[in-house]
Design a protein around this motif. Structure first.
Motif, PDB file in Angstrom:
ATOM      1  N   SER A   1       0.833  -1.214   0.000  1.00  0.00           N
ATOM      2  CA  SER A   1       0.000   0.000   0.000  1.00  0.00           C
ATOM      3  C   SER A   1       0.863   1.257   0.000  1.00  0.00           C
ATOM      4  CB  SER A   1      -0.924   0.000   1.217  1.00  0.00           C
ATOM      5  OG  SER A   1      -1.740  -1.152   1.230  1.00  0.00           O
ATOM      6  N   LEU A   2       1.956   1.230   0.742  1.00  0.00           N
ATOM      7  CA  LEU A   2       2.870   2.377   0.787  1.00  0.00           C
ATOM      8  C   LEU A   2       3.475   2.636  -0.588  1.00  0.00           C
ATOM      9  CD1 LEU A   2       4.136   4.401   2.794  1.00  0.00           C
ATOM     10  CD2 LEU A   2       6.014   2.805   3.073  1.00  0.00           C
ATOM     11  N   ILE A   3       3.893   1.585  -1.277  1.00  0.00           N
ATOM     12  CA  ILE A   3       4.461   1.741  -2.616  1.00  0.00           C
ATOM     13  C   ILE A   3       3.404   2.250  -3.593  1.00  0.00           C
ATOM     14  CG2 ILE A   3       5.476   0.496  -4.554  1.00  0.00           C
ATOM     15  CD1 ILE A   3       6.837  -1.330  -2.550  1.00  0.00           C
ATOM     16  N   ALA A   4       2.194   1.710  -3.504  1.00  0.00           N
ATOM     17  CA  ALA A   4       1.124   2.123  -4.417  1.00  0.00           C
ATOM     18  C   ALA A   4       0.773   3.597  -4.234  1.00  0.00           C
ATOM     19  CB  ALA A   4      -0.112   1.248  -4.194  1.00  0.00           C
ATOM     20  N   VAL A   5       0.649   4.034  -2.986  1.00  0.00           N
ATOM     21  CA  VAL A   5       0.327   5.442  -2.730  1.00  0.00           C
ATOM     22  C   VAL A   5       1.458   6.351  -3.211  1.00  0.00           C
ATOM     23  CG1 VAL A   5      -0.037   7.126  -0.886  1.00  0.00           C
ATOM     24  CG2 VAL A   5      -1.236   4.946  -0.831  1.00  0.00           C
ATOM     25  N   SER A   6       2.703   5.949  -3.003  1.00  0.00           N
ATOM     26  CA  SER A   6       3.834   6.750  -3.455  1.00  0.00           C
ATOM     27  C   SER A   6       3.840   6.877  -4.972  1.00  0.00           C
ATOM     28  CB  SER A   6       5.141   6.124  -2.960  1.00  0.00           C
ATOM     29  OG  SER A   6       5.169   6.042  -1.547  1.00  0.00           O
ATOM     30  N   VAL A   7       3.558   5.791  -5.664  1.00  0.00           N
ATOM     31  CA  VAL A   7       3.534   5.840  -7.136  1.00  0.00           C
ATOM     32  C   VAL A   7       2.381   6.712  -7.612  1.00  0.00           C
ATOM     33  CG1 VAL A   7       3.170   4.462  -9.210  1.00  0.00           C
ATOM     34  CG2 VAL A   7       4.697   3.635  -7.426  1.00  0.00           C
ATOM     35  N   ILE A   8       1.211   6.582  -6.993  1.00  0.00           N
ATOM     36  CA  ILE A   8       0.042   7.356  -7.431  1.00  0.00           C
ATOM     37  C   ILE A   8       0.276   8.843  -7.254  1.00  0.00           C
ATOM     38  CG2 ILE A   8      -2.362   7.853  -6.851  1.00  0.00           C
ATOM     39  CD1 ILE A   8      -2.719   4.886  -6.234  1.00  0.00           C
ATOM     40  N   TYR A   9       0.941   9.249  -6.174  1.00  0.00           N
ATOM     41  CA  TYR A   9       1.163  10.667  -5.926  1.00  0.00           C
ATOM     42  C   TYR A   9       2.397  11.209  -6.643  1.00  0.00           C
ATOM     43  CZ  TYR A   9      -2.434  11.513  -2.395  1.00  0.00           C
ATOM     44  OH  TYR A   9      -3.627  11.698  -1.752  1.00  0.00           O
ATOM     45  N   LEU A  10       3.478  10.424  -6.683  1.00  0.00           N
ATOM     46  CA  LEU A  10       4.743  10.953  -7.183  1.00  0.00           C
ATOM     47  C   LEU A  10       4.902  10.836  -8.702  1.00  0.00           C
ATOM     48  CD1 LEU A  10       7.183   9.706  -4.400  1.00  0.00           C
ATOM     49  CD2 LEU A  10       6.042  11.917  -4.606  1.00  0.00           C
ATOM     50  N   ALA A  11       4.263   9.838  -9.317  1.00  0.00           N
ATOM     51  CA  ALA A  11       4.371   9.695 -10.774  1.00  0.00           C
ATOM     52  C   ALA A  11       3.829  10.926 -11.505  1.00  0.00           C
ATOM     53  CB  ALA A  11       3.671   8.426 -11.230  1.00  0.00           C
ATOM     54  N   PRO A  12       2.629  11.442 -11.151  1.00  0.00           N
ATOM     55  CA  PRO A  12       2.194  12.685 -11.810  1.00  0.00           C
ATOM     56  C   PRO A  12       3.110  13.867 -11.519  1.00  0.00           C
ATOM     57  CG  PRO A  12       0.333  11.580 -10.769  1.00  0.00           C
ATOM     58  CD  PRO A  12       1.565  10.893 -10.292  1.00  0.00           C
ATOM     59  N   LEU A  13       3.685  13.932 -10.318  1.00  0.00           N
ATOM     60  CA  LEU A  13       4.597  15.030  -9.992  1.00  0.00           C
ATOM     61  C   LEU A  13       5.843  14.966 -10.869  1.00  0.00           C
ATOM     62  CD1 LEU A  13       5.408  17.426  -8.242  1.00  0.00           C
ATOM     63  CD2 LEU A  13       6.338  15.797  -6.576  1.00  0.00           C
ATOM     64  N   ILE A  14       6.386  13.776 -11.064  1.00  0.00           N
ATOM     65  CA  ILE A  14       7.561  13.636 -11.934  1.00  0.00           C
ATOM     66  C   ILE A  14       7.212  14.027 -13.366  1.00  0.00           C
ATOM     67  CG2 ILE A  14       9.191  11.962 -12.886  1.00  0.00           C
ATOM     68  CD1 ILE A  14       8.988  10.437 -10.254  1.00  0.00           C
ATOM     69  N   TYR A  15       6.018  13.644 -13.811  1.00  0.00           N
ATOM     70  CA  TYR A  15       5.621  13.997 -15.180  1.00  0.00           C
ATOM     71  C   TYR A  15       5.432  15.509 -15.331  1.00  0.00           C
ATOM     72  CZ  TYR A  15       2.767  14.491 -19.351  1.00  0.00           C
ATOM     73  OH  TYR A  15       2.279  14.897 -20.560  1.00  0.00           O
ATOM     74  N   VAL A  16       4.787  16.136 -14.329  1.00  0.00           N
ATOM     75  CA  VAL A  16       4.566  17.583 -14.413  1.00  0.00           C
ATOM     76  C   VAL A  16       5.887  18.338 -14.362  1.00  0.00           C
ATOM     77  CG1 VAL A  16       3.562  19.543 -13.182  1.00  0.00           C
ATOM     78  CG2 VAL A  16       2.244  17.462 -13.478  1.00  0.00           C
ATOM     79  N   THR A  17       6.821  17.857 -13.553  1.00  0.00           N
ATOM     80  CA  THR A  17       8.115  18.531 -13.434  1.00  0.00           C
ATOM     81  C   THR A  17       8.951  18.387 -14.700  1.00  0.00           C
ATOM     82  OG1 THR A  17       8.049  18.037 -11.066  1.00  0.00           O
ATOM     83  CG2 THR A  17      10.159  18.769 -11.977  1.00  0.00           C
ATOM     84  N   ASN A  18       8.897  17.231 -15.360  1.00  0.00           N
ATOM     85  CA  ASN A  18       9.713  16.978 -16.554  1.00  0.00           C
ATOM     86  C   ASN A  18       8.815  16.714 -17.767  1.00  0.00           C
ATOM     87  OD1 ASN A  18      12.480  16.615 -15.057  1.00  0.00           O
ATOM     88  ND2 ASN A  18      11.039  15.287 -13.994  1.00  0.00           N
ATOM     89  N   LYS A  19       7.795  17.541 -17.918  1.00  0.00           N
ATOM     90  CA  LYS A  19       6.778  17.296 -18.946  1.00  0.00           C
ATOM     91  C   LYS A  19       7.381  17.354 -20.352  1.00  0.00           C
ATOM     92  CE  LYS A  19       2.101  18.732 -20.208  1.00  0.00           C
ATOM     93  NZ  LYS A  19       2.349  18.765 -21.660  1.00  0.00           N
ATOM     94  N   GLU A  20       8.194  18.371 -20.642  1.00  0.00           N
ATOM     95  CA  GLU A  20       8.747  18.522 -21.990  1.00  0.00           C
ATOM     96  C   GLU A  20       9.653  17.355 -22.352  1.00  0.00           C
ATOM     97  OE1 GLU A  20      10.675  22.244 -22.213  1.00  0.00           O
ATOM     98  OE2 GLU A  20       8.837  23.439 -21.925  1.00  0.00           O
ATOM     99  N   LEU A  21      10.524  16.965 -21.433  1.00  0.00           N
ATOM    100  CA  LEU A  21      11.439  15.863 -21.705  1.00  0.00           C
ATOM    101  C   LEU A  21      10.685  14.554 -21.897  1.00  0.00           C
ATOM    102  CD1 LEU A  21      14.338  14.795 -21.927  1.00  0.00           C
ATOM    103  CD2 LEU A  21      14.346  14.546 -19.437  1.00  0.00           C
ATOM    104  N   ILE A  22       9.732  14.299 -21.034  1.00  0.00           N
ATOM    105  CA  ILE A  22       8.978  13.039 -21.133  1.00  0.00           C
ATOM    106  C   ILE A  22       8.156  13.010 -22.410  1.00  0.00           C
ATOM    107  CG2 ILE A  22       7.151  11.684 -20.054  1.00  0.00           C
ATOM    108  CD1 ILE A  22       8.187  12.593 -17.352  1.00  0.00           C
ATOM    109  N   ASP A  23       7.510  14.128 -22.760  1.00  0.00           N
ATOM    110  CA  ASP A  23       6.723  14.165 -23.998  1.00  0.00           C
ATOM    111  C   ASP A  23       7.606  13.940 -25.221  1.00  0.00           C
ATOM    112  OD1 ASP A  23       4.449  14.590 -22.574  1.00  0.00           O
ATOM    113  OD2 ASP A  23       4.416  16.759 -22.860  1.00  0.00           O
ATOM    114  N   GLN A  24       8.824  14.503 -25.204  1.00  0.00           N
ATOM    115  CA  GLN A  24       9.740  14.306 -26.323  1.00  0.00           C
ATOM    116  C   GLN A  24      10.142  12.841 -26.455  1.00  0.00           C
ATOM    117  OE1 GLN A  24      13.265  16.666 -26.040  1.00  0.00           O
ATOM    118  NE2 GLN A  24      14.079  15.987 -28.020  1.00  0.00           N
ATOM    119  N   GLN A  25      10.461  12.213 -25.324  1.00  0.00           N
ATOM    120  CA  GLN A  25      10.849  10.807 -25.377  1.00  0.00           C
ATOM    121  C   GLN A  25       9.678   9.915 -25.800  1.00  0.00           C
ATOM    122  OE1 GLN A  25      13.966   9.820 -25.079  1.00  0.00           O
ATOM    123  NE2 GLN A  25      14.604  11.929 -24.680  1.00  0.00           N
TER     124      GLN A  25
END
Length: 404
Positions: A264-288
């Motif tokens: 549950s701890l891993i699932a909650v961390s992924v649910i919250y942090l994955a969008p944060l990583i995408y928002v922070t590195n949106k241009e790089l991730i979209d390019q890749q």
């Protein structure tokens, strides 16, 4: 002459001495009492009177010096600067500013619970929890999202390490035990129960409007999970389906090694942090992602071209073989038709099929030569033709040779 002990004068009462203490500030009463003593109304010795005056004067002097020192400290520029820094400094201003922003973000998060205009692939409207969770997990309100993430993590640890259920039962039995003991003791001592005396005139009930609103909110939350599961299951967005598949596969393997609270701890961390990583590195991730999509599309087109090419070649080969076999079949069918139409075959067929003529009323006559002779020996090994078998028999040559 007898020795008499020395005689002391009358010791004044303590209330008449009026010696000031640290808490004494009654200067007027003391002055009045001192005046009466000076007029001879008191029998206090002069030494005691002098000591009392000295103590009082010292106390007054110390009190005035302490008050002046305190006033000096309070009015000192350094003290005023420190007071202004503590009450109106940048730290306090920053705390106030952050508190106001946090309250505003929580209000924005609460206002985000509206039904979106987007619908599902089947045309069904979405719930207001779709907007709420999108606003929460997209980190549009970072302080509110961070606090909710921290609260969820602490809740998981509390459920793991704190015996909340035992504490609940403990609080319940302590409360009920105290209430029962107080009621019984009150009836025994005061002839009236203590707890029952605090009983309200009307017990509290949940209003129907509040209950209906809560049930409607629960219904919307349940429908949110039901709709999202079906959208993922029926591949409304194939990327979401692939992500859900990967999550389920990883969870299947991790559950063998991790406890439920760890998963549950891993699932909650992924649910919250994955969008944060995408928002922070949106241009790089979209390019890749775009590069990966181009590579996949090029490979898919190449595979498609190869498939079309090989399919065309296989079709041509099948057509060639089909043409060859069709020509051969037509040749065989044409040869058989020509043999069937030849005069010799037709004459043989007519002679063979011609009925035996006989006079009316006279039965036909048959002889033994009209029937073939039955074989009287075993067939010869290695000979498969009926004609050869008949030639090798003892009746060979007696009948016409039959060719097949």
């Amino acid at each position: 002459m007898a020795d008499n002990p020395p005689q002391l004068g009358e010791i004044p009462h303590p209330s008449e001495m009026r010696i000031p203490t640290l808490q004494s500030n009654n200067d007027s009463n003391y002055s009045q009492h001192s005046g009466s003593n000076a007029n001879g109304n008191s029998s206090m010795p002069p030494s005691v009177q002098n000591a009392r005056d000295a103590v009082y004067n010292s106390e007054c002097s110390n009190s005035s010096h302490t008050q002046s020192a305190m006033n000096s400290v309070q009015n000192h520029p350094a003290t005023q600067n420190l007071k202004n820094t503590v009450s109106n400094g940048p730290v306090v201003e920053n705390i106030k500013d952050q508190s106001a922003k946090t309250s505003s973000e929580f209000q924005n998060l609460a206002d985000a619970r509206t039904k979106p205009e987007q619908t599902t692939a089947t045309g069904q409207p979405l719930t207001h929890y779709h907007s709420f969770f999108y606003n929460l997990l997209s980190w549009e309100n970072p302080r509110a999202t961070a606090l909710s993430f921290l609260f969820t993590i602490l809740s998981i640890f509390a459920a793991r390490y704190l015996p909340a259920l035992r504490w609940t039962f403990k609080a319940l039995y302590v409360t009920l035990g105290v209430a029962a003991a107080a009621e019984v003791a009150g009836k025994m001592v005061l002839s009236q129960g203590l707890v029952s005396s605090f009983r309200p005139r009307k017990y509290y009930t949940i209003p129907k409007e509040s209950l209906e609103a809560s049930l409607e909110d629960v219904e919307q939350l349940i429908n949110f999970f039901v709709i999202e599961f079906q959208r993922i299951l029926f591949a409304e967005n194939v990327m979401h389906t692939i992500a859900a598949f990967a999550s389920a596969l990883v969870s299947y393997w991790l559950i063998k090694f991790l406890p439920l609270w760890g998963l549950s701890l891993i699932a909650v961390s992924v649910i919250y942090l994955a969008p944060l990583i995408y928002v922070t590195n949106k241009e790089l991730i979209d390019q890749q992602v775009a590069n990966a999509s181009n590579i996949v599309n090029s490979q898919a087109n190449q595979v498609k071209d190869l498939t079309v090419h090989h399919t065309a070649r296989a079709t041509e080969t099948v057509k060639a073989y089909a043409g060859d076999y069709s020509a051969k079949a037509q040749g065989y069918m044409g040869g058989g038709r020509a043999r069937a139409n030849s005069p010799e075959v037709n004459s043989n067929k007519s002679a063979a099929n011609a009925p035996m003529k006989s006079e009316p009323g006279v039965p036909p006559s048959y002889s033994s030569s009209d029937f073939p002779h039955a074989p009287k020996q075993e067939p010869t090994d290695g000979v498969t033709s009926h004609a050869e078998q008949y030639q090798n028999s003892q009746f060979g040559g007696q009948a016409e040779e039959v060719s097949y």
